[in-house]
Structures are given as structure tokens and as C-alpha cells.
Design a protein around this motif. Structure first.
Motif, PDB file in Angstrom:
ATOM      1  N   THR A 142       0.798  -1.224   0.000  1.00  0.00           N
ATOM      2  CA  THR A 142       0.000   0.000   0.000  1.00  0.00           C
ATOM      3  C   THR A 142       0.835   1.280   0.000  1.00  0.00           C
ATOM      4  N   LYS A 143       2.111   1.166   0.276  1.00  0.00           N
ATOM      5  CA  LYS A 143       2.981   2.349   0.317  1.00  0.00           C
ATOM      6  C   LYS A 143       3.204   2.874  -1.101  1.00  0.00           C
ATOM      7  N   LYS A 144       3.170   4.165  -1.260  1.00  0.00           N
ATOM      8  CA  LYS A 144       3.291   4.785  -2.590  1.00  0.00           C
ATOM      9  C   LYS A 144       4.727   4.805  -3.113  1.00  0.00           C
ATOM     10  N   GLU A 145       5.703   4.895  -2.203  1.00  0.00           N
ATOM     11  CA  GLU A 145       7.106   4.906  -2.621  1.00  0.00           C
ATOM     12  C   GLU A 145       7.757   3.561  -2.262  1.00  0.00           C
ATOM     13  N   ALA A 146       9.024   3.442  -2.543  1.00  0.00           N
ATOM     14  CA  ALA A 146       9.738   2.191  -2.291  1.00  0.00           C
ATOM     15  C   ALA A 146       9.799   1.882  -0.795  1.00  0.00           C
ATOM     16  N   TYR A 147       9.736   0.601  -0.478  1.00  0.00           N
ATOM     17  CA  TYR A 147       9.867   0.160   0.905  1.00  0.00           C
ATOM     18  C   TYR A 147      11.339   0.102   1.292  1.00  0.00           C
ATOM     19  N   ASN A 148      11.594   0.203   2.594  1.00  0.00           N
ATOM     20  CA  ASN A 148      12.937  -0.054   3.106  1.00  0.00           C
ATOM     21  C   ASN A 148      12.808  -0.981   4.309  1.00  0.00           C
ATOM     22  N   GLU A 149      13.935  -1.479   4.786  1.00  0.00           N
ATOM     23  CA  GLU A 149      13.916  -2.503   5.827  1.00  0.00           C
ATOM     24  C   GLU A 149      13.350  -2.033   7.155  1.00  0.00           C
ATOM     25  N   ASP A 150      13.209  -0.733   7.353  1.00  0.00           N
ATOM     26  CA  ASP A 150      12.648  -0.217   8.597  1.00  0.00           C
ATOM     27  C   ASP A 150      11.125  -0.071   8.553  1.00  0.00           C
ATOM     28  N   ASP A 151      10.522  -0.250   7.388  1.00  0.00           N
ATOM     29  CA  ASP A 151       9.072  -0.118   7.268  1.00  0.00           C
ATOM     30  C   ASP A 151       8.347  -1.265   7.981  1.00  0.00           C
ATOM     31  N   LYS A 152       7.144  -0.962   8.441  1.00  0.00           N
ATOM     32  CA  LYS A 152       6.313  -1.965   9.103  1.00  0.00           C
ATOM     33  C   LYS A 152       5.918  -3.035   8.086  1.00  0.00           C
ATOM     34  N   THR A 153       6.075  -4.295   8.478  1.00  0.00           N
ATOM     35  CA  THR A 153       5.674  -5.398   7.609  1.00  0.00           C
ATOM     36  C   THR A 153       4.194  -5.692   7.814  1.00  0.00           C
ATOM     37  N   ASN A 154       3.593  -6.259   6.788  1.00  0.00           N
ATOM     38  CA  ASN A 154       2.191  -6.655   6.846  1.00  0.00           C
ATOM     39  C   ASN A 154       1.923  -7.619   5.693  1.00  0.00           C
ATOM     40  N   PRO A 155       2.517  -8.815   5.747  1.00  0.00           N
ATOM     41  CA  PRO A 155       2.363  -9.741   4.629  1.00  0.00           C
ATOM     42  C   PRO A 155       0.911 -10.160   4.425  1.00  0.00           C
ATOM     43  N   GLN A 156       0.519 -10.302   3.156  1.00  0.00           N
ATOM     44  CA  GLN A 156      -0.861 -10.611   2.806  1.00  0.00           C
ATOM     45  C   GLN A 156      -1.053 -12.039   2.309  1.00  0.00           C
ATOM     46  N   SER A 157       0.025 -12.768   2.132  1.00  0.00           N
ATOM     47  CA  SER A 157      -0.064 -14.129   1.594  1.00  0.00           C
ATOM     48  C   SER A 157       0.738 -15.074   2.484  1.00  0.00           C
ATOM     49  N   VAL A 158       0.507 -16.363   2.300  1.00  0.00           N
ATOM     50  CA  VAL A 158       1.276 -17.359   3.040  1.00  0.00           C
ATOM     51  C   VAL A 158       2.754 -17.228   2.682  1.00  0.00           C
ATOM     52  N   TYR A 159       3.051 -16.999   1.419  1.00  0.00           N
ATOM     53  CA  TYR A 159       4.439 -16.813   1.016  1.00  0.00           C
ATOM     54  C   TYR A 159       5.071 -15.666   1.804  1.00  0.00           C
ATOM     55  N   GLY A 160       4.424 -14.518   1.824  1.00  0.00           N
ATOM     56  CA  GLY A 160       4.941 -13.365   2.553  1.00  0.00           C
ATOM     57  C   GLY A 160       5.073 -13.634   4.040  1.00  0.00           C
ATOM     58  N   LYS A 161       4.098 -14.312   4.610  1.00  0.00           N
ATOM     59  CA  LYS A 161       4.139 -14.626   6.041  1.00  0.00           C
ATOM     60  C   LYS A 161       5.278 -15.606   6.350  1.00  0.00           C
ATOM     61  N   SER A 162       5.497 -16.571   5.462  1.00  0.00           N
ATOM     62  CA  SER A 162       6.576 -17.537   5.695  1.00  0.00           C
ATOM     63  C   SER A 162       7.943 -16.881   5.551  1.00  0.00           C
ATOM     64  N   LYS A 163       8.071 -15.953   4.608  1.00  0.00           N
ATOM     65  CA  LYS A 163       9.345 -15.236   4.441  1.00  0.00           C
ATOM     66  C   LYS A 163       9.589 -14.312   5.631  1.00  0.00           C
ATOM     67  N   LYS A 164       8.546 -13.666   6.134  1.00  0.00           N
ATOM     68  CA  LYS A 164       8.699 -12.815   7.312  1.00  0.00           C
ATOM     69  C   LYS A 164       9.133 -13.651   8.518  1.00  0.00           C
ATOM     70  N   ALA A 165       8.551 -14.841   8.663  1.00  0.00           N
ATOM     71  CA  ALA A 165       8.938 -15.715   9.758  1.00  0.00           C
ATOM     72  C   ALA A 165      10.411 -16.106   9.670  1.00  0.00           C
ATOM     73  N   GLY A 166      10.935 -16.163   8.465  1.00  0.00           N
ATOM     74  CA  GLY A 166      12.351 -16.467   8.261  1.00  0.00           C
ATOM     75  C   GLY A 166      13.269 -15.324   8.595  1.00  0.00           C
ATOM     76  N   GLU A 167      12.734 -14.144   8.621  1.00  0.00           N
ATOM     77  CA  GLU A 167      13.550 -12.974   8.963  1.00  0.00           C
ATOM     78  C   GLU A 167      13.842 -12.960  10.445  1.00  0.00           C
TER      79      GLU A 167
END
Length: 134
Positions: free
Chosen positions: A109-134
Motif C-alpha cells: 500500500t505504500k506509494k514509494e519504495a519500501y525499506n527494511e525499517d518499514d512496518k511489515t504486513n504480509p498478505q499471503s502465506v508466502y509473505g508470512k513464511s518469508k517474514k517468519a524467516g527474517e
């Protein structure tokens, strides 16, 4: 300097090899699923102890985004548990881990590029699994 790349047969692993192969001061060790099963901690330990790299660059992932929705256990096993195994084994040999994630950990939803300090909010299982790996 020795660099071990996981997921070396994937798109990112291939690109990284192309880039690093230009450096004569870097020895590259390539691994993929047939060389090292990242979901098995003992397999990861065995391979990392064998090669004793200075750096481990993790490009391995279960990246079939749509299939992650129906294969959730596998997505988390590879993208979260596998990363943990690599991190543990890398620390044990006193190497540095570089882990590659994805923009799927954000909601888009962010209009500009994301950076590593931005709040995460994964919308898919893939995104959630990758976040869990972080």
C-alpha cells in the motif's frame, strides 16, 4: 574469501554467481536442494562444516507464491525453519549470514519504495513464511 550460496540454481542464485564470479578474490561454493536440504539442520551443519565458508548467502526459498497457499507447511518449513537452520549452523562456524527476503513481507500500500525499517504486513502465506524467516 569463501562464499557459500544456497539456492544457487534459482534466479537469484544464478545472478549472484554471475556477479561474484568476476571477483578473483572470492571462492564460490554453490549448493541447492540436491546438495543440502536446508530443512534438515544436520545436513546444513555437515555442508557448512565441510566447506567452512566466511559468508553464507541464502537465496534458497520456496518461491511458488500461489502454491504456498495450499502447501503452507512446506512454505514455512523452507522459508522459516530452513532459514533458522542456516542461521544456527552459520553461527556455529563463526561465518556471516546474508539472508535475502522479499517485498511480499509488505502489504503493497505504500506509494514509494519500501525499506527494511518499514512496518511489515504480509498478505499471503508466502509473505508470512518469508517474514517468519527474517
Amino acid at each position: 574469501m569463501k562464499v557459500l550460496i544456497t539456492g544457487s540454481k534459482g534466479q537469484l542464485g544464478i545472478a549472484l554467481n554471475k556477479l561474484l564470479s568476476k571477483r578473483k578474490d572470492i571462492e564460490i561454493v554453490n549448493t541447492d536442494i540436491d546438495d543440502m536440504d536446508i530443512t534438515n539442520i544436520e545436513d546444513v551443519r555437515k555442508v557448512l562444516n565441510k566447506y567452512n565458508p566466511n559468508y553464507v548467502i541464502n537465496c534458497a526459498a520456496y518461491t511458488k507464491v500461489d502454491e504456498c497457499e495450499t502447501h503452507q507447511d512446506l512454505a514455512f518449513k523452507v522459508n522459516a525453519d530452513g532459514v533458522k537452520n542456516i542461521a544456527v549452523a552459520t553461527k556455529e562456524i563463526d561465518a556471516t549470514l546474508i539472508h535475502v527476503s522479499t517485498d511480499y513481507v509488505f502489504d503493497g500500500t505504500k506509494k514509494e519504495a519500501y525499506n527494511e525499517d518499514d512496518k511489515t504486513n504480509p498478505q499471503s502465506v508466502y509473505g508470512k513464511s518469508k517474514k517468519a524467516g527474517e
